[in-house]
Write an enzyme that holds these catalytic residues in place. Sequence first.
Site, PDB file in Angstrom:
ATOM      1  N   HIS A  55       8.508  92.527  45.082  1.00  0.00           N
ATOM      2  CA  HIS A  55       9.490  92.519  46.160  1.00  0.00           C
ATOM      3  C   HIS A  55       8.917  92.059  47.500  1.00  0.00           C
ATOM      4  O   HIS A  55       9.681  91.705  48.405  1.00  0.00           O
ATOM      5  CB  HIS A  55      10.095  93.915  46.321  1.00  0.00           C
ATOM      6  CG  HIS A  55      10.924  94.341  45.156  1.00  0.00           C
ATOM      7  ND1 HIS A  55      12.075  93.696  44.798  1.00  0.00           N
ATOM      8  CD2 HIS A  55      10.754  95.343  44.254  1.00  0.00           C
ATOM      9  CE1 HIS A  55      12.600  94.279  43.724  1.00  0.00           C
ATOM     10  NE2 HIS A  55      11.809  95.279  43.380  1.00  0.00           N
ATOM     11  N   GLN A 156       7.219  99.780  33.610  1.00  0.00           N
ATOM     12  CA  GLN A 156       8.330 100.314  34.390  1.00  0.00           C
ATOM     13  C   GLN A 156       9.630 100.243  33.595  1.00  0.00           C
ATOM     14  O   GLN A 156      10.013  99.182  33.099  1.00  0.00           O
ATOM     15  CB  GLN A 156       8.473  99.540  35.700  1.00  0.00           C
ATOM     16  CG  GLN A 156       9.449 100.170  36.671  1.00  0.00           C
ATOM     17  CD  GLN A 156       9.401  99.525  38.046  1.00  0.00           C
ATOM     18  OE1 GLN A 156       8.391  98.970  38.442  1.00  0.00           O
ATOM     19  NE2 GLN A 156      10.501  99.593  38.769  1.00  0.00           N
ATOM     20  N   GLU A 158      13.523 100.324  33.747  1.00  0.00           N
ATOM     21  CA  GLU A 158      14.513 100.054  34.786  1.00  0.00           C
ATOM     22  C   GLU A 158      15.914  99.807  34.239  1.00  0.00           C
ATOM     23  O   GLU A 158      16.809  99.427  35.011  1.00  0.00           O
ATOM     24  CB  GLU A 158      14.091  98.834  35.599  1.00  0.00           C
ATOM     25  CG  GLU A 158      12.682  98.883  36.156  1.00  0.00           C
ATOM     26  CD  GLU A 158      12.361  97.666  36.982  1.00  0.00           C
ATOM     27  OE1 GLU A 158      12.991  97.508  38.045  1.00  0.00           O
ATOM     28  OE2 GLU A 158      11.490  96.877  36.582  1.00  0.00           O
TER      29      GLU A 158
END
Length: 269
Positions: A55, A156, A158
């Site tokens: 990000h 992760q 998600e």
Amino acid sequence: MENMNNGSIITTKTLKFRVQNGEVLYGVSLLSFSPTVAEILGYVGYDFVLIDMEHGPGGISDALPCIHALAATQTPAIFRVPENSPVWVRKAIDLGAQGIIFPMIDDPESATKAVSYCRYPPAGVRVAGSIARASRYGLDPNYPDQSDKELLIICQIESEAGVKNVKDIASVDGVDMIMVGPLDLSASIGCLTNPKNERVKKMIDEVEKTVLGLEGKDGVGPFLGRFGAAGDGREQYQNRGYRLIRVNVDVILFKNACLEDIKKFKSAK
């Protein structure tokens, strides 16, 4: 703590070592890619700093001065790579990351690829880089073996698909930790602005129950990690079995401090 032995670095307090030994580690994300901010975050005492290449605006060359600053404060870095790619992973590890977070892991096949990118042949497909920064530019002859043992590999979760397949993902040999992202889970079911939605809570409960049910008694994982919300306390995560927690982001901390500064000044009589 580190010491030298015939040119080899013997590391006894890596992130992975601390997680395996039951510590609950608290860190912060570095989104600004500012070396000065990275150095401050290290000096104030965070257990780790997450350099966010998914990000944040920076890449590998931008991350290098940040990891130099963190090294000066003896603060380990975790890199979140922008995609499950061998090129990004190789560069991040060679730079000296103690952990890698792989975003959007939805199935065991993706997890298996992620692990392979972190391992030298024959266990994986990582290209040898004997003069990388992580090997002390070739001064550490035991680096390849140490890297395979000491790198914290984090997948992760998600999405609904990831939750559905979490047992198989966490069971992949080499996956050390499952990282829960409530905001992304909420987005995956169409309620982006409400990560505390009951469906999201149920998905998180399922991930927690599954991963903790797989955790070995010998301290080898898989373990639980979590992206939390500002204001969350240590106890609520520790009691639920989490070993690694990231709540805040550097730019949000700075923004909030600026807003508070303006508020205090303008409200003063």
